[in-house]
Design a protein around this motif. Sequence first.
Motif, PDB file in Angstrom:
ATOM      1  N   GLY A  12     -18.314   2.378   0.926  1.00 24.96           N
ATOM      2  CA  GLY A  12     -19.247   1.862   0.101  1.00 24.96           C
ATOM      3  C   GLY A  12     -19.598   2.827  -1.114  1.00 24.96           C
ATOM      4  N   GLY A  13     -19.674   4.363  -0.577  1.00 26.88           N
ATOM      5  CA  GLY A  13     -20.019   5.470  -1.558  1.00 26.88           C
ATOM      6  C   GLY A  13     -18.931   5.503  -2.546  1.00 26.88           C
ATOM      7  N   LEU A  14     -17.500   5.516  -1.860  1.00 24.72           N
ATOM      8  CA  LEU A  14     -16.319   5.615  -2.873  1.00 24.72           C
ATOM      9  C   LEU A  14     -16.322   4.426  -3.695  1.00 24.72           C
ATOM     10  CD1 LEU A  14     -14.018   7.587  -2.650  1.00 24.72           C
ATOM     11  CD2 LEU A  14     -12.812   6.059  -1.502  1.00 24.72           C
ATOM     12  N   ILE A  15     -16.673   3.214  -3.309  1.00 17.99           N
ATOM     13  CA  ILE A  15     -16.687   2.222  -4.281  1.00 17.99           C
ATOM     14  C   ILE A  15     -17.633   2.166  -5.372  1.00 17.99           C
ATOM     15  CG2 ILE A  15     -17.126  -0.288  -4.509  1.00 17.99           C
ATOM     16  CD1 ILE A  15     -15.986  -0.406  -1.477  1.00 17.99           C
ATOM     17  N   VAL A  16     -18.717   2.920  -5.124  1.00 13.09           N
ATOM     18  CA  VAL A  16     -19.721   3.036  -6.165  1.00 13.09           C
ATOM     19  C   VAL A  16     -19.609   3.917  -7.101  1.00 13.09           C
ATOM     20  CG1 VAL A  16     -22.184   3.934  -6.689  1.00 13.09           C
ATOM     21  CG2 VAL A  16     -21.846   2.121  -4.824  1.00 13.09           C
ATOM     22  N   GLY A  33     -19.967  -6.842 -15.358  1.00 11.20           N
ATOM     23  CA  GLY A  33     -18.968  -6.681 -16.251  1.00 11.20           C
ATOM     24  C   GLY A  33     -17.630  -6.286 -15.364  1.00 11.20           C
ATOM     25  N   GLY A  34     -17.933  -6.131 -14.114  1.00  9.20           N
ATOM     26  CA  GLY A  34     -16.606  -5.784 -13.020  1.00  9.20           C
ATOM     27  C   GLY A  34     -15.665  -7.118 -12.790  1.00  9.20           C
ATOM     28  N   HIS A  35     -14.656  -6.712 -12.303  1.00 10.33           N
ATOM     29  CA  HIS A  35     -13.853  -7.830 -11.867  1.00 10.33           C
ATOM     30  C   HIS A  35     -14.474  -8.467 -10.473  1.00 10.33           C
ATOM     31  CE1 HIS A  35     -10.327  -9.906 -10.152  1.00 10.33           C
ATOM     32  NE2 HIS A  35      -9.702  -9.993 -11.554  1.00 10.33           N
ATOM     33  N   LYS A  36     -13.838  -9.776 -10.223  1.00  6.29           N
ATOM     34  CA  LYS A  36     -14.549 -10.283  -9.097  1.00  6.29           C
ATOM     35  C   LYS A  36     -14.396  -9.474  -7.801  1.00  6.29           C
ATOM     36  CE  LYS A  36     -15.276 -15.275  -9.469  1.00  6.29           C
ATOM     37  NZ  LYS A  36     -14.412 -16.202 -10.077  1.00  6.29           N
ATOM     38  N   ILE A  37     -13.145  -8.866  -7.795  1.00  5.12           N
ATOM     39  CA  ILE A  37     -12.636  -8.003  -6.584  1.00  5.12           C
ATOM     40  C   ILE A  37     -13.802  -6.872  -6.251  1.00  5.12           C
ATOM     41  CG2 ILE A  37     -11.320  -5.833  -7.252  1.00  5.12           C
ATOM     42  CD1 ILE A  37      -8.989  -6.944  -6.322  1.00  5.12           C
ATOM     43  N   TRP A  38     -14.699  -6.483  -7.453  1.00  4.41           N
ATOM     44  CA  TRP A  38     -15.657  -5.573  -6.983  1.00  4.41           C
ATOM     45  C   TRP A  38     -16.672  -6.074  -6.208  1.00  4.41           C
ATOM     46  CZ3 TRP A  38     -14.912  -0.475  -7.492  1.00  4.41           C
ATOM     47  CH2 TRP A  38     -13.800  -0.155  -8.323  1.00  4.41           C
ATOM     48  N   GLY A  39     -16.882  -7.495  -6.264  1.00  7.01           N
ATOM     49  CA  GLY A  39     -17.843  -8.063  -5.816  1.00  7.01           C
ATOM     50  C   GLY A  39     -17.633  -8.072  -4.472  1.00  7.01           C
ATOM     51  N   GLY A  40     -16.203  -8.378  -4.194  1.00  5.75           N
ATOM     52  CA  GLY A  40     -15.622  -8.189  -2.670  1.00  5.75           C
ATOM     53  C   GLY A  40     -16.031  -7.004  -2.228  1.00  5.75           C
ATOM     54  N   LEU A  41     -15.706  -6.223  -2.775  1.00  8.57           N
ATOM     55  CA  LEU A  41     -15.707  -4.591  -2.319  1.00  8.57           C
ATOM     56  C   LEU A  41     -17.362  -4.423  -1.863  1.00  8.57           C
ATOM     57  CD1 LEU A  41     -13.100  -2.737  -4.414  1.00  8.57           C
ATOM     58  CD2 LEU A  41     -13.050  -3.319  -1.895  1.00  8.57           C
ATOM     59  N   GLY A  42     -18.084  -5.007  -2.950  1.00 10.46           N
ATOM     60  CA  GLY A  42     -19.452  -4.767  -2.555  1.00 10.46           C
ATOM     61  C   GLY A  42     -20.135  -5.296  -1.275  1.00 10.46           C
ATOM     62  N   MET A  43     -19.432  -6.569  -0.844  1.00  7.14           N
ATOM     63  CA  MET A  43     -19.483  -7.268   0.340  1.00  7.14           C
ATOM     64  C   MET A  43     -19.621  -6.156   1.582  1.00  7.14           C
ATOM     65  SD  MET A  43     -20.447 -10.110   0.689  1.00  7.14           S
ATOM     66  CE  MET A  43     -19.970 -10.468   2.400  1.00  7.14           C
ATOM     67  N   LEU A  44     -18.715  -5.165   1.501  1.00  4.08           N
ATOM     68  CA  LEU A  44     -18.665  -4.220   2.560  1.00  4.08           C
ATOM     69  C   LEU A  44     -20.203  -3.681   2.961  1.00  4.08           C
ATOM     70  CD1 LEU A  44     -15.391  -2.450   1.894  1.00  4.08           C
ATOM     71  CD2 LEU A  44     -15.789  -4.139   3.586  1.00  4.08           C
ATOM     72  N   SER A  45     -20.883  -3.373   1.699  1.00  6.12           N
ATOM     73  CA  SER A  45     -21.860  -2.693   2.019  1.00  6.12           C
ATOM     74  C   SER A  45     -23.018  -3.797   2.364  1.00  6.12           C
ATOM     75  CB  SER A  45     -22.490  -1.944   0.852  1.00  6.12           C
ATOM     76  OG  SER A  45     -22.579  -2.919  -0.385  1.00  6.12           O
ATOM     77  N   VAL A  46     -22.835  -4.887   2.082  1.00  5.38           N
ATOM     78  CA  VAL A  46     -24.095  -6.001   2.821  1.00  5.38           C
ATOM     79  C   VAL A  46     -23.446  -6.146   4.345  1.00  5.38           C
ATOM     80  CG1 VAL A  46     -24.615  -8.315   2.651  1.00  5.38           C
ATOM     81  CG2 VAL A  46     -23.858  -7.301   0.616  1.00  5.38           C
ATOM     82  N   ILE A  47     -22.348  -6.035   4.529  1.00  5.84           N
ATOM     83  CA  ILE A  47     -21.940  -6.140   5.869  1.00  5.84           C
ATOM     84  C   ILE A  47     -22.450  -4.604   6.676  1.00  5.84           C
ATOM     85  CG2 ILE A  47     -20.031  -6.152   7.772  1.00  5.84           C
ATOM     86  CD1 ILE A  47     -18.520  -7.811   5.707  1.00  5.84           C
ATOM     87  N   ALA A  48     -22.331  -3.646   6.231  1.00  6.85           N
ATOM     88  CA  ALA A  48     -22.772  -2.481   6.768  1.00  6.85           C
ATOM     89  C   ALA A  48     -24.120  -2.261   6.835  1.00  6.85           C
ATOM     90  CB  ALA A  48     -22.358  -1.241   5.688  1.00  6.85           C
ATOM     91  N   ALA A  49     -25.076  -3.001   5.908  1.00  3.63           N
ATOM     92  CA  ALA A  49     -26.375  -3.077   6.194  1.00  3.63           C
ATOM     93  C   ALA A  49     -26.971  -3.729   7.183  1.00  3.63           C
ATOM     94  CB  ALA A  49     -27.141  -3.416   4.921  1.00  3.63           C
ATOM     95  N   PHE A  50     -26.030  -4.957   7.450  1.00  2.00           N
ATOM     96  CA  PHE A  50     -26.326  -5.789   8.569  1.00  2.00           C
ATOM     97  C   PHE A  50     -26.184  -5.220   9.880  1.00  2.00           C
ATOM     98  CE2 PHE A  50     -24.755  -9.036  11.307  1.00  2.00           C
ATOM     99  CZ  PHE A  50     -25.887  -9.901  11.668  1.00  2.00           C
ATOM    100  N   LEU A  51     -25.039  -4.552   9.909  1.00  2.00           N
ATOM    101  CA  LEU A  51     -24.798  -3.963  11.222  1.00  2.00           C
ATOM    102  C   LEU A  51     -25.517  -2.834  11.517  1.00  2.00           C
ATOM    103  CD1 LEU A  51     -20.597  -3.369  11.053  1.00  2.00           C
ATOM    104  CD2 LEU A  51     -22.032  -5.446  12.035  1.00  2.00           C
ATOM    105  N   ILE A  52     -25.916  -2.071  10.530  1.00  2.00           N
ATOM    106  CA  ILE A  52     -26.819  -0.822  10.773  1.00  2.00           C
ATOM    107  C   ILE A  52     -28.179  -1.431  11.295  1.00  2.00           C
ATOM    108  CG2 ILE A  52     -28.226   1.061   9.918  1.00  2.00           C
ATOM    109  CD1 ILE A  52     -25.768   2.052   8.499  1.00  2.00           C
TER     110      ILE A  52
END
Length: 450
Positions: free
Chosen positions: A396-400, A90-109
């Motif tokens: 990512g932690g802050l967003i969560v 039920g979050g706004h789409k913007i949260w999905g965009g922010l969640g993308m940051l953690s997908v990128i973080a996982a990939f980089l790690i």
Amino acid sequence: MSSQPSQHNLSSEKKDRFSSSGFIFAAIGSAVGLGNMWKFPYITGQYGGAAFFVLFIVCLIAIGLPVLLAELTIGRGGRGNASSSFVKVGGHKIWGGLGMLSVIAAFLIISFYSIVAGWTLNYAVSAFSGKLFDNPDFTAQFNEFMSGNKPIMWQFVVLLLTGLVVIKGVSAGIEKFNKVLIPGLLILLVVLMVRALTLPGAGAGVSFFLNPDWSKLGAESLLVALGHAFFSLSLGMGAMLTYGSYVEKRQSLGAATLAIGGGDLLYAFIAGLIIFPTTFSFGINPAEGPGLVFIALPAAFSAMPFGTLFGGLFFILLAIAALTSTVSLLEVPVAYTMERWRWTRAKSVWIILSLSFLLGIPSALSLGVASNITLGGKGFFDWMDFIASNLLLPLGGLIVTVFAGYFWKGVAEEAGLTAWWFRIWLFMLRFVAPILVLFVFLHTSGVIKF
Ligand code: PFF
């Protein structure tokens, strides 16, 4: 969309799920890694032994566990990937965009964590074969290893093994792998702990680890402890969120959070009881930094009866711990690409691994032959680590915390806590965690210095 979250959930129900014990093992597998066995001992050595350990426990309980529960809750509520789960609950789409940051973080790690994981495999093989102990200059050996192409080859092996697990899926791959290896890891740890504690002079190491020296504590050690609590629990990179999306509704997330936190602490504690007695017994300084495990410990093993066996076991243990973590990291972008672009699991796994491998090459080289190429004082590996661990992870932690604490209306229902625990949890999520995580972010990004 936000008015009908339950309908949406039904349409996106995933079939490939964890069993309840399988989930606990997999999540402990993600949490327990190089962070526990490689980084925790040397930062504990640098920041004051037991005093730092106590601080780490406080951070783990007060900030780590609330954020862990929030990630699991968002994942199970949304049943999507680390980005879409926010939108699905039920979050706004913007949260999905922010969640993308953690997908990128996982990939980089994955791209640089797998390099260090590769070192552990190399060391395991050369310890078992006895080659590691042929040349007693362990610093020179480490440098020689780093300047060749072996780190790249071993990184490839790590990525391949990770891919072979993840490609089999959640229950047949990730769950099975962790269910065998996590208990196996505990047995190995206990064997090595008994060996370490019975070495002559081991007591000095134990008291360094367990007698607190409070004078060493300060703002910096607090931030290091907090940052490490996050990294150690695999938070802020979508890993726990993604694993949460495979958990059955009837499983208690509160109990799971305690089990994962307890497991993470237990493995780090035992690692401390191996490394400190061993290094003290052989007169090695425990605050040696990242080289502690790869330079100091081989020196100790070489001087110990049956050192080939114990050294080999130790590095195998590190490799297992690292692999159960790389598996969880890979699942984050795999879940994303499977859902977002409808890729098959196999296609996601191999494409992402190939890209991580390519991205890992400059990282590996920057620690060896290309160590003179730097930008702002950092090489490629350090930049990757800085961007992922110091910037994207706290963000990512802050967003969560902010999403679960302030924006998600259904959080209470999905978390399933008693009213009393829920109040405490919400308080931590709203007021304590975001402020401290923000401090970590300002510190690790270099905005505030001590
Ligand atoms: N928790 C792992 C460790 O302590 O080594 C590292 C890690 C794994 C971080 C998976 C983040 C993650 F998503």
